[in-house]
Scaffold this active site. Sequence first.
Site, PDB file in Angstrom:
ATOM      1  N   GLY A 152     -34.638  63.470  15.947  1.00  0.00           N
ATOM      2  CA  GLY A 152     -35.552  64.529  16.388  1.00  0.00           C
ATOM      3  C   GLY A 152     -36.809  64.179  16.851  1.00  0.00           C
ATOM      4  N   GLU A 153     -37.484  62.958  16.717  1.00  0.00           N
ATOM      5  CA  GLU A 153     -38.906  62.667  17.370  1.00  0.00           C
ATOM      6  C   GLU A 153     -38.604  61.503  18.377  1.00  0.00           C
ATOM      7  OE1 GLU A 153     -41.754  62.282  13.821  1.00  0.00           O
ATOM      8  OE2 GLU A 153     -40.249  63.308  12.626  1.00  0.00           O
ATOM      9  N   MET A 154     -38.655  60.264  18.007  1.00  0.00           N
ATOM     10  CA  MET A 154     -38.840  59.166  18.987  1.00  0.00           C
ATOM     11  C   MET A 154     -37.329  58.655  19.289  1.00  0.00           C
ATOM     12  SD  MET A 154     -42.265  57.136  17.659  1.00  0.00           S
ATOM     13  CE  MET A 154     -42.561  56.156  19.006  1.00  0.00           C
TER      14      MET A 154
END
Lengths: 333, 333
Positions: free
Chosen positions: B126-128
């Site tokens: 969900g981030e990088m």
Amino acid sequence: MSKRVALSVLAGIVLASSAGSAPALAAEPIQPIEPAKIMSPGMVELGKKLFFDPRLSKSGFISCNSCHNLSMGGSDNLKTSIGHNWQQGPINAPTVLNSSLNVAQFWDGRALTLQDQAGGPIANPGEMASTHALAISVLQSIPAYVAEFKAVFGRETVTIAEVTQAIAAFEETLVTPNSRFDKWLKGDKGALTNAELEGYELFKDSGCTACHNGSAAGGNTFQKMGVVEPYQSTSPAEGRVAVTKEEADRFNFKVPTLRNVEMTYPYFHDGEAATLTQAVDTMGRIQLGRKFTEAENAKIVAFLKTLTGDQPDFKLPILPPSTDATPRPRPFD
Amino acid sequence: MSKRVALSVLAGIVLASSAGSAPALAAEPIQPIEPAKIMSPGMVELGKKLFFDPRLSKSGFISCNSCHNLSMGGSDNLKTSIGHNWQQGPINAPTVLNSSLNVAQFWDGRALTLQDQAGGPIANPGEMASTHALAISVLQSIPAYVAEFKAVFGRETVTIAEVTQAIAAFEETLVTPNSRFDKWLKGDKGALTNAELEGYELFKDSGCTACHNGSAAGGNTFQKMGVVEPYQSTSPAEGRVAVTKEEADRFNFKVPTLRNVEMTYPYFHDGEAATLTQAVDTMGRIQLGRKFTEAENAKIVAFLKTLTGDQPDFKLPILPPSTDATPRPRPFD
């Protein structure tokens, strides 16, 4: 002697003098990049902040620097860019480095000046997805910005014309002098290896300099992509015809600068060439009708890598904080 | 006299001496931020590049600096962050400034060290949305990075432990000394206005310093969000219970630092407080059972704004370009 004549004579002297110190210069199709002359440092500093400020986007997440990343050759190193809500852009983001040397801005030249260009992405629903009115509301709500605009422009009221003028003033400083190739151009014959020099000679002899010339090694004309054989692309970009409405301008694109080309991958308006090797091969075939051998290709690539100049050299700007009155970012609606 | 005793005596002398030059220090619950001591400048420079390098993400678009933007107080100034493919994050991005002073990292303290933290977002879908293996492949394909890792760590092979150690070393430099409040703490009695000083007295007298103390004015304990009355939130975050599995830790969050709090809006783990005024009002009610008047609230806010210290002060890093061997970003699949 009239003033005009006197000036012409003076100009003649200056030209003769610089020709004398570097006789090779005039004969080469590529000319050195000169350092930027900063006329209004306050405007440049303001423009730098704006360039890095994601509050010019609806989401509060995307700044000019997101797609023209000054840590990465003034580009995003993506085939096509990522816009608001992760929209896939239609075209490869051109580098902002040396963009002041371009004949016009965008691949199709639809903006004549850097100032005209700067307003585009802010209000483009597929890019920063804000509006000029919203961007101004944000800036006007931040006293430190208002004070800086007043110091630069002399007025309390921030306008989009001032915003884009300041961004353009900053962008004009983003030239990249002192590449190894420019050192060679200016007379330092040890600045290039033999292979690099052979690559440059091949680059000239093959006709690459017909389009990639001048101080930016490109950027100064529009040319057809696919002169000898058609260029196959899934990109919807039509080129300069979108601006001129002249069918003859279909698939005419602004010739990209080759300055810092090692850093501005991937290549072409559709970003389809991942490497310099691919780009040189494709250009040879479709523009010049020439299939470079592996060795020739490698030499040209070696030459191209000598075009990397001084990269942006300044402190990370610190942005003034929003206030209670600042419109909040809306990334998810 | 044993060596240990001798050292204790020496320490006593040093303490007495600093107490003598600034007698107020020991008595205040908030202590000044001290400048970072840089032990390994090469590692810090490498970590700075990695912090700004979006190639640690799958998309090639998101870097550590995207959500911990050092131009904006080390935060993204969004309620919750934007991750790969514009995913909406579950929690407000805490500032990276002074994060070395935290008892642990993340709102729930699930990483004990900055190094442990740094590996999380890189591999978080969900981030990088990259993987540690992919991030290492990227770095290992770039000779300038390999050379820099070798110079710092003495090995040809790049590992994720080195990547996160370098990022952590850079983050440890991101302290913000010299705020006006710290100048006051150190004896410059003119550094604060009367209103700011009254705000600080009210901050102490009301009990805010029970949690917001130490050099970071927070960051050193976990506390329940909603002591006096429950905190209403649509956020899924459960707090420290997610780490300890102890029901008593439900809605316990790491107390955020108040350093540079003017720049790190919006506030709380869910980012629901848009302004300092709102944050102070909510904290007063749910943590202390106290409804601050408008005038009291304004004084506390005035005090809080004196906690802004020296912001990051370094040149924008220039990243080494990818090579033909570098795995390409995949933003859209």
